[in-house]
Design an enzyme around this catalytic site. Structure first.
Site, PDB file in Angstrom:
ATOM      1  N   TYR A 162       0.850  -1.200   0.000  1.00  0.00           N
ATOM      2  CA  TYR A 162       0.000   0.000   0.000  1.00  0.00           C
ATOM      3  C   TYR A 162       0.886   1.251   0.000  1.00  0.00           C
ATOM      4  CZ  TYR A 162      -3.737   3.230   1.505  1.00  0.00           C
ATOM      5  OH  TYR A 162      -4.640   4.274   1.594  1.00  0.00           O
ATOM      6  N   ILE A 195      -8.910   9.254   7.827  1.00  0.00           N
ATOM      7  CA  ILE A 195     -10.237   9.718   7.415  1.00  0.00           C
ATOM      8  C   ILE A 195     -11.265   8.635   7.750  1.00  0.00           C
ATOM      9  CG2 ILE A 195     -11.583  10.700   5.510  1.00  0.00           C
ATOM     10  CD1 ILE A 195      -8.902  12.206   6.034  1.00  0.00           C
TER      11      ILE A 195
END
Ligand SMILES: NC(=O)c1ccc[n+]([C@@H]2O[C@H](COP(=O)([O-])OP(=O)(O)OC[C@H]3O[C@@H](n4cnc5c(N)ncnc54)[C@H](OP(=O)(O)O)[C@@H]3O)[C@@H](O)[C@H]2O)c1
Length: 258
Positions: A162, A195
């Site tokens: 990632y 988030i």
């Protein structure tokens, strides 16, 4: 669905939930025509009062064939693209330590998070240039932005693939910013921090604790609307004379502190 050519058009990849959905809502509120794409069609109507101004197209951005169909549909049914927001992304299906992680997960993440946006940007940039050269759209000022992550510069040893995919998006932004400047197409990178979305559901308590302990100068989770507002600001040209810019939307996470 009837597209008026005087309405600006944005494509938000992965706009069916989380950050992408927040971005889509902000563009709708500014009277854009919003196209979202994802692998799965949303089960409910996401944009009730904006049905005439939105379109879902099924697309797996990691597939060349699927991207070609997406672009064909946009050209045929909409006939214009003003803003590309590369947002769709995934983590590895399972977090694995760097010393054990498999090539299978690496390839899966890189194809969706990096190869997909890299070639989608190439294909849509060419379409933007074509539209510019035809000169038929009044006040046509296209732009491109990519949602990377603080993982572009922050090590997480349980999801190396990632981090690498996000670091790759940072270079992708620089490359396209450089190449497309002659066409007046600004290219930006947005680096969100932590988030609140379906992606971070599973790590909610971990980050609640870290934020509570002072990880971030601004002591709260970010939300999709925070990212959406920044995306609209960039698309509207409100930060002129810039390209290749990185926006840190992370509550100050990137600030080194003593
Ligand atoms: N949440 C965070 O804290 C955070 C922080 C920094 C950066 N980001 C980045 O922000 C982006 C959005 O994150 P999020 O938290 O909103 O994630 P999310 O809630 O998991 O939503 C991801 C969206 O991408 C779509 N998608 C996934 N793979 C796709 C593919 N191959 N083709 C097309 N669409 C695909 C998903 O729909 P389908 O599954 O139906 O395809 C979904 O709409 C990602 O790039 C993520 O890496 C998130």
């Amino acid at each position: 669905m009837e597209q008026k050519i005087d309405q600006k058009v944005v494509l938000v990849t992965g706009g069916t939930q989380g950050i992408g959905l927040g971005i889509a809502h902000e563009f709708l509120s500014k009277n854009y025509f919003v196209i979202i794409c994802a692998r799965h069609e949303p089960k409910e109507n996401l944009f009730e009062s904006f049905e005439e101004s939105s379109l879902f197209i099924e697309c797996d951005i990691s597939s060349n064939e699927s991207r070609a169909k997406l672009i064909e549909t946009i050209k045929k049914n909409v006939g214009r693209i003003d803003v590309l927001v590369n947002n769709a992304g995934v983590g590895p299906p399972e977090r694995k330590d760097l010393l054990e992680a498999s090539e299978k997960f690496f390839e899966y993440v890189m194809k969706i998070n990096l190869q997909g946006p890299y070639f989608l940007t190439q294909q849509l940039a060419n379409y933007m240039i074509e539209l510019q050269e035809k000169g038929k759209i009044l006040n046509y000022h296209p732009s491109i932005m990519t949602i990377s992550s603080i993982s572009a510069f922050t090590s997480s040893t349980s999801r190396g693939e990632y981090c690498i995919s996000k670091a790759g998006l940072s270079m992708m932004t620089k490359l396209y910013a450089d190449r497309l400047a002659e066409y007046n197409i600004p290219v930006y990178e947005i680096q969100p921090g932590i988030i609140e979305t379906p992606m971070t559901k599973g790590v909610k308590s971990k980050y609640d604790k870290l934020i509570g302990e002072g990880l971030l100068p601004i002591k709260r989770w970010g939300n999709p609307a925070d990212i959406g507002k920044a995306a609209v600001t960039l698309a509207e040209g409100l930060i002129p004379y810039t390209t290749g810019q990185v926006l840190n939307l992370d509550g100050g996470f990137h600030v080194r502190r003593l």
